[in-house]
Design an enzyme around this catalytic site. Sequence first.
Site, PDB file in Angstrom:
ATOM      1  N   TYR A  55     -77.924   2.789 -45.430  1.00  0.00           N
ATOM      2  CA  TYR A  55     -78.496   2.776 -44.076  1.00  0.00           C
ATOM      3  C   TYR A  55     -79.219   1.458 -43.784  1.00  0.00           C
ATOM      4  CZ  TYR A  55     -77.019   7.574 -43.739  1.00  0.00           C
ATOM      5  OH  TYR A  55     -76.222   8.690 -43.701  1.00  0.00           O
ATOM      6  N   ARG A  58     -76.518  -0.701 -42.498  1.00  0.00           N
ATOM      7  CA  ARG A  58     -76.139  -0.353 -41.125  1.00  0.00           C
ATOM      8  C   ARG A  58     -77.244  -0.720 -40.131  1.00  0.00           C
ATOM      9  NH1 ARG A  58     -73.980   5.448 -40.805  1.00  0.00           N
ATOM     10  NH2 ARG A  58     -73.232   4.684 -38.808  1.00  0.00           N
ATOM     11  N   HIS A 108     -78.134  13.276 -33.801  1.00  0.00           N
ATOM     12  CA  HIS A 108     -77.996  13.005 -35.240  1.00  0.00           C
ATOM     13  C   HIS A 108     -79.024  11.995 -35.742  1.00  0.00           C
ATOM     14  CE1 HIS A 108     -73.516  14.406 -35.236  1.00  0.00           C
ATOM     15  NE2 HIS A 108     -74.347  15.402 -35.157  1.00  0.00           N
ATOM     16  N   THR A 176     -65.106  10.700 -29.474  1.00  0.00           N
ATOM     17  CA  THR A 176     -65.439  11.556 -30.611  1.00  0.00           C
ATOM     18  C   THR A 176     -64.215  12.387 -30.989  1.00  0.00           C
ATOM     19  OG1 THR A 176     -66.934  13.268 -31.473  1.00  0.00           O
ATOM     20  CG2 THR A 176     -66.465  13.336 -29.108  1.00  0.00           C
TER      21      THR A 176
HETATM   22  N1  APR Z   1     -62.398   3.733 -27.469  1.00  0.00           N
HETATM   23  C1  APR Z   1     -62.419   5.101 -27.367  1.00  0.00           C
HETATM   24  N2  APR Z   1     -62.302   5.945 -28.432  1.00  0.00           N
HETATM   25  C2  APR Z   1     -62.141   5.364 -29.643  1.00  0.00           C
HETATM   26  C3  APR Z   1     -62.090   3.950 -29.829  1.00  0.00           C
HETATM   27  C4  APR Z   1     -62.231   3.128 -28.667  1.00  0.00           C
HETATM   28  N3  APR Z   1     -62.207   1.798 -28.736  1.00  0.00           N
HETATM   29  N4  APR Z   1     -61.898   3.695 -31.165  1.00  0.00           N
HETATM   30  C5  APR Z   1     -61.825   4.904 -31.772  1.00  0.00           C
HETATM   31  N5  APR Z   1     -61.952   5.906 -30.863  1.00  0.00           N
HETATM   32  C6  APR Z   1     -61.989   7.359 -31.109  1.00  0.00           C
HETATM   33  C7  APR Z   1     -61.045   7.831 -32.204  1.00  0.00           C
HETATM   34  O1  APR Z   1     -59.767   8.117 -31.674  1.00  0.00           O
HETATM   35  C8  APR Z   1     -61.752   9.101 -32.696  1.00  0.00           C
HETATM   36  O2  APR Z   1     -61.321  10.239 -31.943  1.00  0.00           O
HETATM   37  O3  APR Z   1     -63.284   7.687 -31.557  1.00  0.00           O
HETATM   38  C9  APR Z   1     -63.229   8.846 -32.372  1.00  0.00           C
HETATM   39  C10 APR Z   1     -64.115   8.599 -33.589  1.00  0.00           C
HETATM   40  O4  APR Z   1     -64.137   9.776 -34.331  1.00  0.00           O
HETATM   41  P1  APR Z   1     -65.018   9.871 -35.668  1.00  0.00           P
HETATM   42  O5  APR Z   1     -64.826   8.660 -36.464  1.00  0.00           O
HETATM   43  O6  APR Z   1     -64.708  11.193 -36.272  1.00  0.00           O
HETATM   44  O7  APR Z   1     -66.527   9.814 -35.131  1.00  0.00           O
HETATM   45  P2  APR Z   1     -67.395  10.964 -34.455  1.00  0.00           P
HETATM   46  O8  APR Z   1     -66.536  11.950 -33.742  1.00  0.00           O
HETATM   47  O9  APR Z   1     -68.452  10.302 -33.675  1.00  0.00           O
HETATM   48  O10 APR Z   1     -68.044  11.656 -35.755  1.00  0.00           O
HETATM   49  C11 APR Z   1     -68.944  12.722 -35.561  1.00  0.00           C
HETATM   50  O11 APR Z   1     -69.396  12.797 -37.911  1.00  0.00           O
HETATM   51  O12 APR Z   1     -69.501  11.453 -39.699  1.00  0.00           O
HETATM   52  C12 APR Z   1     -70.254  12.230 -38.891  1.00  0.00           C
HETATM   53  O13 APR Z   1     -72.527  12.126 -38.270  1.00  0.00           O
HETATM   54  C13 APR Z   1     -71.323  11.439 -38.168  1.00  0.00           C
HETATM   55  O14 APR Z   1     -71.934  11.456 -35.826  1.00  0.00           O
HETATM   56  C14 APR Z   1     -70.843  11.444 -36.719  1.00  0.00           C
HETATM   57  C15 APR Z   1     -70.006  12.707 -36.643  1.00  0.00           C
END
Ligand code: APR
Length: 235
Positions: A55, A58, A108, A176
């Site tokens: 962290y 990051r 989070h 997401t």
């Molecule tokens: N524009 C829009 N969407 C995007 C882009 C972009 N440039 N790049 C990637 N994505 C999308 C991907 O297609 C994916 O669906 O963002 C999403 C990222 O998904 P994850 O990596 O799973 O992240 P997230 O959904 O935020 O994770 C949720 O999981 O790891 C834990 O606590 C952590 O808050 C996080 C939680």
Amino acid sequence: MSKAKIVILTGAGISAESGVATFRDPDGVWAKYDLQDVATPQGFARDPVKVQDFYNMRRRQMGSVEPNAAHAALAKLEQKFPGDVLVVTQNIDDLHERAGSRKLIHMHGELGHALCLSCGQSSAWADDIAAHSACPACGAKGQLRPDVVWFGEMPYRMEEIGEALTRCDLFVAIGTSGNVYPAAGFVEEARAAGAVTAELNLKCAGWASRFDEQMEGPATQVVPAFVERVLSGAG
Ligand code: APR
């Protein structure tokens, strides 16, 4: 639409174009780090130095990234939309607030905060957390952890979020993957309350069918376009 209530859930994808890695994409964080080691209370108990290093790295990165057009568009929506706009982010970066969003919930936690295991206080924290770091609130040394919600822990401000979902007219999920609960269940709560639902993502997959509408493309393109549409409809 003028007095409508909008809830926007954001994930790592909204910060990807600012240079902040997502978690589950092929080059994502969980491809490089084992989440059991760095994102669980058990991992922290096993090896606190490894977790702090993760962290700290990051947190330092925040100094070299900037909010992008998607963050800016949401801040504009909050300022210009005559109704209510609430952003609920899963992200621990500070790019939403640096773009000007104020009605914002970090469910989070935040990289820019440290949590004291002794007094329970969360304090603003910009530097590395070290083994001897003192809590700004109670002075206890070596009791600080990143104020980030780890797997198996309860996210923040869930009651407020639940309230907002039951009253919203429009629910939007941006960047997401819908893999992590309780955030991944928000769309159902909003739908059950009669809200219209939309997903904005680089690639609308997996949970896309749970939304009334999908807009595919990079956040810096689809979010500003979506915001203009909402604002022009709000006239
Ligand atoms: N524009 C829009 N969407 C995007 C882009 C972009 N440039 N790049 C990637 N994505 C999308 C991907 O297609 C994916 O669906 O963002 C999403 C990222 O998904 P994850 O990596 O799973 O992240 P997230 O959904 O935020 O994770 C949720 O999981 O790891 C834990 O606590 C952590 O808050 C996080 C939680």
